[in-house]
Design an enzyme around this catalytic site. Structure first.
Site, PDB file in Angstrom:
ATOM      1  CB  VAL A 116       2.009   3.591   7.407  1.00 23.03           C
ATOM      2  CG1 VAL A 116       0.865   4.064   8.267  1.00 23.03           C
ATOM      3  CG2 VAL A 116       1.534   2.826   6.184  1.00 23.03           C
ATOM      4  CE1 TYR A 148      -4.283  -7.075   2.789  1.00 23.09           C
ATOM      5  CE2 TYR A 148      -4.604  -9.403   3.272  1.00 23.09           C
ATOM      6  CZ  TYR A 148      -4.886  -8.071   3.525  1.00 23.09           C
ATOM      7  OH  TYR A 148      -5.781  -7.750   4.521  1.00 23.09           O
ATOM      8  NE  ARG A 187     -10.602   5.269   3.393  1.00 23.38           N
ATOM      9  CZ  ARG A 187     -10.216   4.210   2.663  1.00 23.38           C
ATOM     10  NH1 ARG A 187     -11.060   3.244   2.394  1.00 23.38           N
ATOM     11  NH2 ARG A 187      -8.989   4.131   2.195  1.00 23.38           N
TER      12      ARG A 187
END
Ligand code: NDP
Length: 247
Positions: free
Chosen positions: A64, A155, A15
């Site tokens: 991952v 993040y 995506r």
């Protein structure tokens, strides 16, 4: 950009930015393997498009966050597509919260995916790239790793970590003819940002000098350049693709 004869792995290629990168690499001649976590339909649709361009495509379900999955995927791609020459670490998630509300799970998931996930794939291909004295590694970071972002300490920490990681690995692999660079997008129109509250989008938009949110293809163009021989004397760099948002 001439990538014929090269094979790429793009993490999170099902995506958004990863899908655009996979398709742009294929459009420039590369065979491309992508991985995904949950959305097999999206991944298979990207593979069909790669094949429609006339290149080989492969989708592999691999988290991952797992080094074992990364090593397995690298082996499968070597067997089925004949080698690995380009690695794009792109898969990422956000679990936003201000620090006084952030849970340990929010922190751990983002670091496991957005930072350790990059280590896992680079670790998996590094012996091969070193041995074949050829390879291009492109890590997708974010301008938020350079400037921080309200509500995104997890993040931003991962994205800042990717920059230090990229520069260190560039130092280690340079003498083996392996280029290691990062691309730092600003706000790009994908699923990751489409549900952001309107006031957040408007605030970001006000900072973007070019006056619009970026498109995944605009990140992909820079990744393809870095994966090509035209960028052969560039390593250890972080290239922003943000319409001037950081400035
Ligand atoms: P999307 O949410 O649109 O896509 C994320 C992709 O990552 C999907 O393919 C998803 O797979 C995959 N993924 C997520 N977690 C895992 C996992 N644990 N294992 C395997 N695959 C996983 O994100 P974007 O395209 O917006 O972002 C791509 C990269 O660009 C990220 O690293 C992001 O941080 C970065 N970035 C994005 C910006 C933006 O504004 N959009 C700005 C700056 C950086 P599945 O479909 O199976 O969930």
């Amino acid at each position: 950009m001439e990538l014929t004869g090269k094979t790429a792995i793009v993490t999170g290629g099902s995506r958004g930015i990863g899908a655009a990168i996979a398709l742009d690499l294929a459009a420039n001649g590369a065979d491309v393997a992508i991985n995904f976590r949950r959305q097999a339909n999206d991944a298979n649709a990207v593979v069909e498009k790669i094949q429609g361009i006339g290149r080989k495509g492969l989708a592999v379900q691999a988290d991952v966050g797992s080094l074992a999955d990364a090593e397995k995927m690298t082996r499968v791609v070597q067997e089925k597509l004949g080698g690995v020459h380009i690695l794009v670490c792109n898969a990422g998630v956000n679990r936003d919260a201000v620090i006084w509300k952030m849970t340990e799970a929010d922190w751990d998931e983002v670091i496991a995916t957005n930072l350790k996930g990059y280590f896992n794939y680079v670790r998996a291909v590094a012996p091969l790239f070193k041995e074949q004295k050829q390879g291009k590694i492109i890590n997708i970071t974010s301008i938020n790793g350079m400037r921080g972002k309200f509500g995104q300490s997890n993040y931003s920490a991962a994205k800042a970590g990717i920059i230090g990681f990229t520069k260190s690995v560039a130092r280690e692999l340079g003498k083996f003819n392996v280029n290691v660079n990062a691309v730092a997008p600003g706000l790009i129109e994908t699923d990751m940002v489409k549900n952001a509250p309107p006031e957040i989008r408007e605030k970001a938009l006000a900072d973007i000098l070019l006056g619009r949110i970026g498109r995944p293809e605009e990140v992909a163009n820079v990744v393809t350049f870095l994966a090509s021989d035209k960028a052969r004397h560039i390593t250890g760099e972080v290239i922003k693709v943000d319409g001037g948002q950081y400035l």
